[in-house]
Design an enzyme around this catalytic site. Structure first.
Site, PDB file in Angstrom:
ATOM      1  N   ARG A  37     -13.579 -54.542 -60.710  1.00  0.00           N
ATOM      2  CA  ARG A  37     -14.174 -54.026 -61.942  1.00  0.00           C
ATOM      3  C   ARG A  37     -13.114 -53.993 -63.035  1.00  0.00           C
ATOM      4  O   ARG A  37     -11.955 -53.682 -62.780  1.00  0.00           O
ATOM      5  CB  ARG A  37     -14.684 -52.592 -61.733  1.00  0.00           C
ATOM      6  CG  ARG A  37     -15.973 -52.487 -60.939  1.00  0.00           C
ATOM      7  CD  ARG A  37     -17.185 -52.898 -61.794  1.00  0.00           C
ATOM      8  NE  ARG A  37     -18.450 -52.661 -61.114  1.00  0.00           N
ATOM      9  CZ  ARG A  37     -19.094 -53.603 -60.409  1.00  0.00           C
ATOM     10  NH1 ARG A  37     -18.596 -54.822 -60.301  1.00  0.00           N
ATOM     11  NH2 ARG A  37     -20.255 -53.319 -59.844  1.00  0.00           N
TER      12      ARG A  37
ATOM     13  N   HIS B 282     -16.365 -63.250 -64.716  1.00  0.00           N
ATOM     14  CA  HIS B 282     -17.139 -62.384 -63.792  1.00  0.00           C
ATOM     15  C   HIS B 282     -18.095 -63.224 -62.941  1.00  0.00           C
ATOM     16  O   HIS B 282     -19.310 -62.988 -62.936  1.00  0.00           O
ATOM     17  CB  HIS B 282     -17.907 -61.293 -64.561  1.00  0.00           C
ATOM     18  CG  HIS B 282     -18.209 -60.085 -63.703  1.00  0.00           C
ATOM     19  ND1 HIS B 282     -18.261 -58.800 -64.179  1.00  0.00           N
ATOM     20  CD2 HIS B 282     -18.462 -59.984 -62.363  1.00  0.00           C
ATOM     21  CE1 HIS B 282     -18.542 -57.953 -63.193  1.00  0.00           C
ATOM     22  NE2 HIS B 282     -18.672 -58.659 -62.075  1.00  0.00           N
TER      23      HIS B 282
END
Lengths: 312, 312
Positions: A227, A275
């Protein structure tokens, strides 16, 4: 009744597959006609503020994501149990990302890329896998699978987690008290932690300065596919600039998409992906949650329920 | 007596280690005083033209290199058996190279590198390892070890060799008749063949045109850490230019060092390393050949003897 509430993904596609897997159990989307009181399960991705309104008989919140850090911040999250997605396909893809980026840095990719740009034939032998220590932060499903892959390739693997997680062949460290010892023997740091108040910002200057120096030519390396909230990007820019870090592979960012004016884009030893390390698979998700709904409707307990006190 | 004849490497260092391992068995270097008729073994790397002159009682030629293609072209090579170096450490380092380069291309490194240079956030999901077919040419010690590593990571692995070499979990092809079928299901082609008259130039336009298309975004990929003589560099330049190949990782070249005017240096999807995939290790080499000399002096047969008719 299962209600689907999915933003930014193909909700219609998921609905079709859930209907096929659960029929005759009713499956509805937000725009369908239904009575909120009939909804026993809600399957969510990026739920809106009113997502849970009127769901007075909810038995469980089913999360499309493996990480529930964003979901736990929802202002109107009900008290019902939250089930995390544990996805074998996603786990394997995450290990693919980890292996590709760890081996790239072990093989000193940045050095040879710079030599190629200069048309320079500079023979230098990278260390063998057995001479390279990979430190994995987080030993949940993802960390354990990555560790198995790296062990199979001959790497020295060490891990750090909140509580002691013994894995054969892995040197295990746990808790704040053993963090520095873990870092001090690590050449390549791989973050697979859940994002919680305890782990937010853990990838910072202080952490980078404690990694082992002298093991990997060019300096120790950071690999973060977890993250963006784990990392302090200003600290990464500084560490790559002053040599505290030799290189970094980042798949996640404090703000996504990564803003066009971020200095990270232009750093030669910073390897950016948007991502895409691993995505949840529709087939796997439908199969997993259909089995959970059927089992729970038959009176069995839910599995992989989030512990809200620890945040994952 | 063991004679060392090593060019371009630390002959004195090898001699010291051989003396420690073999004492009281005599070990000499070229500049030492000795009678050539006493030499029973010669350990060679890049032997000069007169390397074997006067060695009338030679029992074996011991090769520092795992590949003996250059040695077999020596104009005055004696009839004595040639022993190849089979080096576990070198094998593992070669697999490190193969895994790093295969996973880099599976994860579409070239695509994301181009996106980063353009500050472009382009989400695109690479295929999983299980969706990617790696075709290994050559199933000797190196090919088999690389196959085991790739299988452990979940890749589909296929192999092609001169004769059928069955390996569990690997789809095996053999001989010229099955070459096209092997190529037709391969996304990433890895060359670990010995260099022989049959395999020289095998990495050419015709071979590249038969690789599977549509499996890997950007096109099929070549990975060559074996010998420059296997590849036609003009064909690689053309294939990378017209999209027949999506990318290439090359550790070896037709001429080494790679000349400064080679067009390969400037091709964005061509990843050049300066023949550093794997090096023979002094400790491993001394241990291996000391054991072979002791066993042979005790009347046991030599192992890993080169078959001159097949060229390896």
């Amino acid at each position: 009744m299962l209600l689907l509430h999915l933003s930014d993904v193909d909700e219609a596609g998921w609905a079709e597959k859930f209907r096929a897997a659960l029929a005759p159990y009713p499956v509805v989307r937000r725009d369908d006609a239904y009575d909120p009181k009939d909804v026993r399960y809600i399957f969510v991705w990026k739920p809106k503020a009113d997502a849970f309104d009127g769901l007075d008989n909810l038995k469980a919140v089913l999360s499309l994501g493996a990480g529930v850090d964003a979901l736990l911040k929802h202002p109107n999250l009900p008290d019902a149990p939250i089930v995390r997605f544990v996805d074998y396909d996603l786990t394997r893809r995450m290990s693919d990302y980890v292996v590709a980026n760890v081996t790239m840095h072990q093989r000193l990719y940045s050095r040879f890329q710079a030599d190629q740009a200069a048309r320079r034939w500079g023979q230098f032998y990278p260390p063998a896998a057995r001479q390279t220590a990979v430190g994995i932060m987080g030993m949940g499903v993802l960390g354990q699978d990555a560790a198995q892959c790296l062990l199979a390739l001959g790497f020295e693997v060490r891990c750090w987690s909140r509580t002691q997680k013994p894995v054969q062949g892995v040197e295990a460290f746990a808790g704040a008290g053993e963090f520095d010892a873990f870092l001090g023997g690590t050449d390549i740091l791989v973050n697979l932690l859940p994002l919680t108040p305890d782990t937010a910002g853990i990838l910072n200057s202080d952490t980078f300065s404690k990694l082992r120096r002298g093991g990997l030519d060019g300096g120790p390396v950071l690999v973060n596919p977890a993250r963006g909230g784990h990392q302090r990007e200003a600290d990464i820019v500084k560490a790559l600039g002053d040599g505290t870090l030799g290189a970094a592979s980042l798949d996640v960012f404090e703000v996504e998409p990564l803003p066009a004016d971020s200095p990270l884009w232009d750093i030669a030893n910073c390897y950016i992906t948007p991502h895409i390390a691993a995505i949840s698979n529709e087939e796997a998700g439908v199969s997993y949650y259909a089995a959970i709904i059927k089992a729970h409707e038959a009176g069995k307990p839910l599995i992989n329920v989030v512990d809200r006190s620890r945040g994952y």
